[in-house]
Design a protein around this motif. Structure first.
Motif, short mmCIF file in Angstrom:
data_model
loop_
_atom_site.label_atom_id
_atom_site.label_comp_id
_atom_site.label_asym_id
_atom_site.label_seq_id
_atom_site.Cartn_x
_atom_site.Cartn_y
_atom_site.Cartn_z
N LYS A 211 67.05 -35.64 66.51
CA LYS A 211 66.21 -35.12 65.42
C LYS A 211 67.07 -34.54 64.29
CE LYS A 211 62.37 -33.89 68.52
NZ LYS A 211 61.53 -32.77 69.02
N VAL A 212 68.03 -35.31 63.84
CA VAL A 212 68.95 -34.87 62.80
C VAL A 212 68.51 -35.41 61.44
CG1 VAL A 212 71.31 -34.98 61.92
CG2 VAL A 212 70.91 -34.64 64.37
N THR A 213 68.38 -34.54 60.47
CA THR A 213 68.13 -34.90 59.07
C THR A 213 69.36 -34.51 58.26
OG1 THR A 213 65.74 -34.59 59.23
CG2 THR A 213 66.70 -34.48 57.03
N ILE A 214 69.84 -35.41 57.40
CA ILE A 214 70.94 -35.07 56.51
C ILE A 214 70.36 -34.73 55.14
CG2 ILE A 214 72.67 -36.40 57.74
CD1 ILE A 214 72.38 -38.60 55.63
N ALA A 215 70.97 -33.76 54.48
CA ALA A 215 70.48 -33.33 53.17
C ALA A 215 71.65 -32.86 52.33
CB ALA A 215 69.45 -32.20 53.32
N GLY A 216 71.46 -32.93 51.02
CA GLY A 216 72.47 -32.43 50.10
C GLY A 216 71.93 -32.42 48.69
N GLN A 217 72.61 -31.65 47.84
CA GLN A 217 72.21 -31.52 46.45
C GLN A 217 73.33 -32.01 45.56
OE1 GLN A 217 73.52 -29.08 44.11
NE2 GLN A 217 72.01 -29.37 42.48
N SER A 218 72.98 -32.70 44.48
CA SER A 218 73.96 -33.24 43.52
C SER A 218 74.86 -34.25 44.22
CB SER A 218 74.74 -32.09 42.87
OG SER A 218 75.45 -32.53 41.75
N ALA A 219 76.18 -33.99 44.29
CA ALA A 219 77.04 -34.90 45.03
C ALA A 219 76.63 -34.98 46.49
CB ALA A 219 78.50 -34.45 44.91
N GLY A 220 76.10 -33.88 47.04
CA GLY A 220 75.60 -33.92 48.41
C GLY A 220 74.42 -34.84 48.57
N GLY A 221 73.55 -34.89 47.55
CA GLY A 221 72.46 -35.87 47.57
C GLY A 221 72.98 -37.28 47.46
N GLY A 222 74.06 -37.46 46.67
CA GLY A 222 74.72 -38.77 46.62
C GLY A 222 75.33 -39.13 47.95
N ALA A 223 75.83 -38.13 48.68
CA ALA A 223 76.37 -38.39 50.02
C ALA A 223 75.29 -38.92 50.96
CB ALA A 223 76.98 -37.11 50.59
N VAL A 224 74.08 -38.35 50.85
CA VAL A 224 72.97 -38.83 51.67
C VAL A 224 72.70 -40.30 51.37
CG1 VAL A 224 70.48 -38.61 52.06
CG2 VAL A 224 71.91 -36.56 51.92
N TRP A 225 72.66 -40.66 50.10
CA TRP A 225 72.41 -42.04 49.69
C TRP A 225 73.52 -42.96 50.20
CZ3 TRP A 225 68.59 -44.94 48.29
CH2 TRP A 225 68.77 -46.09 47.54
N ALA A 226 74.78 -42.52 50.06
CA ALA A 226 75.90 -43.34 50.53
C ALA A 226 75.82 -43.55 52.04
CB ALA A 226 77.22 -42.70 50.14
N LEU A 227 75.51 -42.50 52.78
CA LEU A 227 75.44 -42.61 54.24
C LEU A 227 74.29 -43.51 54.69
CD1 LEU A 227 76.28 -38.92 55.17
CD2 LEU A 227 77.61 -40.94 55.83
N MET A 228 73.21 -43.51 53.93
CA MET A 228 72.10 -44.41 54.26
C MET A 228 72.51 -45.87 54.14
SD MET A 228 68.88 -42.42 52.48
CE MET A 228 67.81 -43.83 52.69
N ASN A 229 73.56 -46.11 53.37
CA ASN A 229 74.01 -47.48 53.13
C ASN A 229 75.37 -47.76 53.78
OD1 ASN A 229 71.85 -48.54 51.23
ND2 ASN A 229 72.40 -46.61 50.27
N THR A 230 75.72 -46.95 54.77
CA THR A 230 76.98 -47.09 55.50
C THR A 230 76.66 -47.48 56.95
OG1 THR A 230 78.06 -45.44 54.10
CG2 THR A 230 79.08 -45.90 56.23
N PRO A 231 76.93 -48.70 57.35
CA PRO A 231 76.56 -49.13 58.71
C PRO A 231 77.12 -48.23 59.80
CG PRO A 231 77.14 -51.03 57.37
CD PRO A 231 77.46 -49.82 56.54
N SER A 232 78.32 -47.69 59.62
CA SER A 232 78.93 -46.85 60.66
C SER A 232 78.17 -45.57 60.90
CB SER A 232 80.37 -46.52 60.28
OG SER A 232 81.16 -47.69 60.20
N ALA A 233 77.32 -45.17 59.94
CA ALA A 233 76.56 -43.94 60.09
C ALA A 233 75.21 -44.17 60.75
CB ALA A 233 76.36 -43.29 58.72
#
Length: 518
Positions: A211-233
């Motif tokens: 039940k893990v949710t990732i979150a971030g603001q600004s660059a952290g929000g960009g990190a969420v988007w990048a991780l959503m598109n990273t197969p290893s994650a």
């Protein structure tokens, strides 16, 4: 390979006080096994500090310090320890100076090398509790920011039954500059290492790794988007929250290579790990400042140039390609932005004033067709040319990419919730602005935290913080913010408006859509 090593590891294995020292240090405890504030991780026992709403464990290593041969390498698992670590103070930060002399969010810099650490705030360190988990990735343009901010404390989330984990990661040159002899996207590898640590250890702190949710603001929000598109994650989290996210990243490989070449041009240093490994942190920061300096010679732009990019291995596609193809993972996403983001910059006097005559050029510099001036005037009636330029910057960097992501996902019936935070500050410097970062203490329900009144003004509305925070808790707990906030769909385009009186509005960006979806 580094990610796999983490996955297979076994059990063998407030400014002031914040700036004192690297905190998670080893020391004997005497009765660690029965100590109520001690938790056994896969690498060794840690002791936290009991608070009103739970226990805080600060500065727990999720990887070895990135120094020496590891400075530009993929993260390696921590070296196991036997004696209990005292984890009652924040560990060192990758940031050695703030992004600007004054930042909206208090962002302490703490010296030291052990920067790849996690801070765990838990209401109940019972392995049977199975509480939902929020992993927070701080912002700062991928070159600054600190997980030790008082705005990221997990007290309110603990009060409401959520385990919060904030993580550090390599920034700037160390985290994101393309080097010919080092793995790319080292900061992204750090995020994956942190999430792998959470998967393997959060149950001991009362969290449920499913039940893990990732979150971030600004660059952290960009990190969420990048991780959503990273197969290893994939599989390391089940939902995401992008708060004013830098969704123009991941960049393309050509941009990363251009920034690397510009680094050598401006510093005279080869863009290689071998050349930079032994450069001091201060000297490397000076090089980064030269790289990111204003651009008088027409070289490649460096705003957000040090950021995740599509390297073809870890990250397969750019943000632009994902938006076209719809390749992001089909997981629930809460996404949104503030009404004004960076508008205040155009009013500060720090930038040349934009006039009707210079507005087309200003829009062109932001990537809009110079002829869109009339469309912006229709979308934002009553604004001066200078104000329109500020709004266009907010739209180009944050608002438009987030809206495009919501539209793209809604078109494929992926679970998406869109919001706009419109409450405006009454602080003298920011009066009348709903600016970048203003919504963070509302989401964390920390309106009494240090620095909030300086940017929000006196008596920011607690009722609004209650509503925003309640939606976040519901989303982290159930991957849905609740019945009062419908999913975003193309037929209704219902959007939560966070104002003095929060409400759902249908298609609030109809006037912007011709610009944003051009």
């Amino acid at each position: 390979m580094a990610v796999e090593r983490f996955g297979r590891r076994t059990l063998l294995l407030g400014a002031g006080a914040l700036a004192l020292t690297a905190a998670c240090s080893s020391g004997k405890s005497g009765s660690d096994e029965t100590h109520p504030d001690t938790v056994s991780t896969a690498y060794g026992p840690v002791r936290g500090e009991r608070r009103d709403t739970g226990i805080a464990f600060l500065g727990i290593p999720f990887a070895q310090p990135p120094v020496g041969d590891l400075r530009f390498a993929a993260p390696e698992p921590p070296v196991p320890w036997v004696e209990t670590r005292d984890c009652t103070r924040y560990g060192p930060t990758a940031q050695i100076k703030q992004l600007a002399e004054v930042t909206a969010i208090p962002e302490p810099s703490i010296p030291g090398d052990d920067i790849l650490t996690a801070n765990v705030f838990t209401p109940n360190p019972d392995k049977n509790a199975k509480l939902p988990v929020l992993v927070w990735i701080h912002g700062g343009g991928f070159v600054a920011g600190s997980p030790a901010s008082p705005w990221y404390d997990g007290a309110a989330f603990n009060r409401d039954g959520v385990v919060l984990v904030s993580v550090g990661y390599r920034l700037g040159i160390e985290g994101f500059l393309h080097l010919d002899d080092a793995p790319d996207n080292r900061g992204v590898l750090d995020w994956i290492a942190a999430l792998t640590w959470v998967r393997d250890n959060v149950a001991a702190f009362g969290g449920d790794p499913a039940k893990v949710t990732i979150a971030g603001q600004s660059a952290g929000g960009g990190a969420v988007w990048a991780l959503m598109n990273t197969p290893s994650a994939k599989g390391l989290f089940r939902a995401g929250i992008s708060e004013s996210g830098a969704l123009t990243q991941p960049n393309d490989r050509a941009t990363a290579q251009a920034v690397s070449e510009l680094f050598t041009k401006r510093t005279g240093m080869p863009a290689t790990a071998a050349a930079l490994r032994d450069v001091s942190k201060v000297a490397l920061q000076d090089m980064e400042d030269k790289l990111r300096a204003p651009d008088p010679d027409g070289s490649a732009a460096t705003m957000l140039g040090l950021a995740p990019f599509a390297d073809g291995t870890l990250i397969p596609a750019t943000s632009a390609d994902v938006l076209k193809s719809g390749a992001d993972q089909d997981i629930p996403l809460m996404i949104g932005f503030t009404a004004h983001e960076f508008n205040a910059a155009s009013l500060s006097g720090a930038q040349p004033e934009i006039t009707d005559a210079t507005l087309p050029a200003a829009l062109g510099a932001l990537g809009f067709a110079p002829t869109t001036g009339d469309a912006f005037r229709l979308a934002y009636p009553g604004l001066t040319a200078n104000q329109l330029a500020g709004q266009a910057q907010s739209d180009a960097v944050i608002r438009m990419p987030s809206y495009r992501a919501a539209e793209m996902r809604a078109g494929r019936d992926q679970p998406t919730w869109l919001y706009e935070f419109t409450w405006t500050s009454n602080a003298p410097k920011f009066q009348g602005q709903s600016f970048h970062c203003l919504d963070v203490p509302f989401a964390f329900d920390l309106l009494k935290a240090r620095g909030v009144t300086a940017v929000a003004g006196d008596n920011p509305p607690q009722a609004l913080a209650d509503a925003v925070h309640r939606a976040w808790v519901a989303f982290v707990s159930n991957t849905d913010p609740g019945t009062a906030w419908p999913r975003y769909t193309l037929d209704r385009r219902e959007t939560m408006i966070w104002s003095d009186a929060p409400h759902v509005q249908s298609d609030p960006f109809a006037a912007q859509r011709p610009i944003w979806l051009r």
